[in-house]
Design an enzyme around this catalytic site. Structure first.
Site, PDB file in Angstrom:
ATOM      1  N   GLU A   6     -14.332   4.941   0.375  1.00 33.11           N
ATOM      2  CA  GLU A   6     -13.544   4.185  -0.606  1.00 33.11           C
ATOM      3  C   GLU A   6     -12.956   2.927   0.019  1.00 33.11           C
ATOM      4  OE1 GLU A   6     -11.077   6.715  -2.975  1.00 33.11           O
ATOM      5  OE2 GLU A   6      -9.454   5.250  -3.117  1.00 33.11           O
ATOM      6  N   ASP A  12      -7.660   1.987 -12.053  1.00 35.17           N
ATOM      7  CA  ASP A  12      -6.405   2.707 -12.241  1.00 35.17           C
ATOM      8  C   ASP A  12      -5.956   2.470 -13.684  1.00 35.17           C
ATOM      9  OD1 ASP A  12      -3.722   3.576 -10.210  1.00 35.17           O
ATOM     10  OD2 ASP A  12      -3.498   3.238 -12.359  1.00 35.17           O
ATOM     11  N   HIS A  22      -8.612   5.985 -10.276  1.00 37.50           N
ATOM     12  CA  HIS A  22      -7.582   5.980  -9.235  1.00 37.50           C
ATOM     13  C   HIS A  22      -6.265   6.399  -9.885  1.00 37.50           C
ATOM     14  CE1 HIS A  22      -4.309   3.800  -6.996  1.00 37.50           C
ATOM     15  NE2 HIS A  22      -4.961   4.334  -5.978  1.00 37.50           N
ATOM     16  N   ASP A  44     -11.091   7.040   2.763  1.00 35.97           N
ATOM     17  CA  ASP A  44     -10.532   5.859   2.082  1.00 35.97           C
ATOM     18  C   ASP A  44      -9.920   4.935   3.128  1.00 35.97           C
ATOM     19  OD1 ASP A  44      -9.245   4.026   0.490  1.00 35.97           O
ATOM     20  OD2 ASP A  44      -7.952   5.472  -0.536  1.00 35.97           O
ATOM     21  N   GLU A  95      -7.878  12.343  -9.313  1.00 35.12           N
ATOM     22  CA  GLU A  95      -7.219  12.114  -8.025  1.00 35.12           C
ATOM     23  C   GLU A  95      -5.812  12.689  -8.117  1.00 35.12           C
ATOM     24  OE1 GLU A  95      -6.863   8.041  -6.563  1.00 35.12           O
ATOM     25  OE2 GLU A  95      -6.296   8.854  -4.609  1.00 35.12           O
ATOM     26  N   LYS A 151      -7.399   9.537   4.714  1.00 31.50           N
ATOM     27  CA  LYS A 151      -7.137   8.116   4.954  1.00 31.50           C
ATOM     28  C   LYS A 151      -7.742   7.701   6.291  1.00 31.50           C
ATOM     29  CE  LYS A 151      -5.009   7.096   1.235  1.00 31.50           C
ATOM     30  NZ  LYS A 151      -5.440   6.044   0.309  1.00 31.50           N
ATOM     31  N   GLU A 161      -9.715   0.098  -7.410  1.00 31.91           N
ATOM     32  CA  GLU A 161      -8.302   0.266  -7.759  1.00 31.91           C
ATOM     33  C   GLU A 161      -7.566  -1.078  -7.745  1.00 31.91           C
ATOM     34  OE1 GLU A 161      -7.684   2.854  -4.178  1.00 31.91           O
ATOM     35  OE2 GLU A 161      -5.770   1.807  -4.095  1.00 31.91           O
TER      36      GLU A 161
HETATM   37 CA    CA Z   1      -7.541   4.412  -2.576  1.00 28.67          CA
END
Ligand code: CA
Length: 377
Positions: free
Chosen positions: A220, A269, A296, A194, A330, A166, A246
């Site tokens: 991302e 997603d 996602h 991301d 993921e 992240k 996503e």
């Molecule tokens: Ca993400």
């Protein structure tokens, strides 16, 4: 066979320690499950990504289109609900609600024919999927340079071949933790970042240029989902592949992303973009545009199972190669007390590899005691 009832299950669990991504802290995990029962006793399960109470309201509203309908008519029902709500819900919570319903209908369809969903979606290209570890969030205390490096090394020692970090906490800090994580995992484990759209194009390009040297698998959600021009600007400026999607919905939303050449990797997603029916169509569009598709996934075992059923049928990213690059699962490694607890047989990885469920429908059995234990008031 007719749909007899639709039930929703809002689940909630407190976390032992809060964790943060670029825009918020989590101290609980929630889930919204959809249970559809037919008049001949089949039960199908689905899950909605998104704010649980809002997706619950959407699903309850949609039940009037479903009671008495033939659950095998997945595309017919999808189009009918979408068309009737089109003026108010082309994206967001409405489509998230429809996603959970569609997944539950596919679970019923598979159970009715006695085959896993992937067989009905066209047949499995693969029985096992390489998973990447999603984790590396921020904690309330400690030095991220140290705890993120340790956590990443832990995933590598578990056998994961790819991890996602992240970012979005400030460009300098992001660059420093990216470097620390790359050093901790060595050159052979793939590293993705991301930002959860924390940045604008200027900041995203600056970060991208600072971390390009660390061989980043993808960047991302560098910018907000509405900013398609920003995506294109970032993509043009960096050598890092750009991922996102996503927060996008349906074939119509993804048509814009694909036609705009905004992304290298599409990440719909399954529990949000329209369910298995819609995500198969989006995946076919992605193939036609020669854009990679990596779903996602952020939910319980039902979301994992639905994603694996789709991953089983996706074409390789490089289909014309002798050693093709395959789509990845993921696999959220953060604390989620409900994730595996609702499954009688958990979906786990072995050396970073997850098997596609082979039982009928989604291939999962739901533990009703766990539903009762985590039921939100
Ligand atoms: Ca993400």
């Amino acid at each position: 066979m007719k749909v007899k009832s639709i039930r929703t299950h809002v689940l909630e669990a407190a976390l032992s320690q809060p964790f943060a991504y670029s825009r918020a802290w989590y101290d609980t995990r929630m889930a919204m499950l959809v249970e559809i029962e037919t008049d001949d006793g089949l039960v199908g399960w689905g899950e909605c990504y998104g704010p649980a109470r809002m997706t619950e309201a959407a699903v309850k509203t949609m039940s009037r289109w479903l009671i008495g309908a033939d659950p095998l008519q997945t595309d017919v029902l999808w189009r009918r609900i979408y068309a009737d709500l089109r003026d108010h819900g082309q994206k967001g919570v409405v489509i998230e609600g429809l996603s959970g319903i569609d997944i539950a209908l596919w679970d019923i369809k598979g159970k009715h024919f006695g085959v896993p969903v992937h067989q009905l979606l066209g047949g499995a290209v693969r029985q096992e999927v390489q998973a990447y570890a999603t984790g590396l969030y921020r904690r309330k205390s400690g030095d991220p340079l140290r705890y993120l490096a340790e956590e990443a090394a832990g995933y590598a020692s578990e056998g994961f071949k790819a991890v996602k970090l992240k970012v979005g906490f400030g460009v300098e800090e992001d660059a420093a933790v990216t470097r620390a994580v790359r050093e901790a995992i060595g050159p052979r484990i793939a590293l993705m970042v991301d930002a959860n759209h924390a940045y604008d194009a200027v900041a995203a390009i600056r970060l991208g240029r600072m971390i390009e040297q660390h061989d980043i698998g993808w960047f991302e959600e560098p910018v907000p989902p509405e900013d398609i021009t920003g995506y294109r600007t970032v993509r043009a400026a960096l050598s890092i592949p750009i991922a996102g999607g996503e927060c996008e919905y349906t074939r119509f939303g993804f048509r814009e992303l694909l036609a705009s050449q905004a992304l290298d990797i599409l990440q719909p997603d399954t529990c949000a973009a329209g369910g298995l029916s819609e995500c198969k169509k989006i995946a076919d569009m992605a193939e036609a545009f020669d854009v990679r598709y990596n779903p996602h996934v952020w939910g319980t075992g039902i979301a994992l199972a639905a994603s694996l059923q789709l991953l089983a049928v996706l074409p390789p990213h490089t289909p014309h190669s002798l050693s093709p690059l395959e789509p990845m699962l993921e696999f959220d490694r953060t604390e989620h007390p409900i994730r595996q607890a609702i499954l009688k047989t958990p979906i786990e990885h072995k050396n970073g590899i997850v098997s596609v469920p082979t039982g009928a429908g989604l291939g999962v059995d739901i533990d009703r005691e766990a539903l009762a234990r985590w039921g939100a008031r």
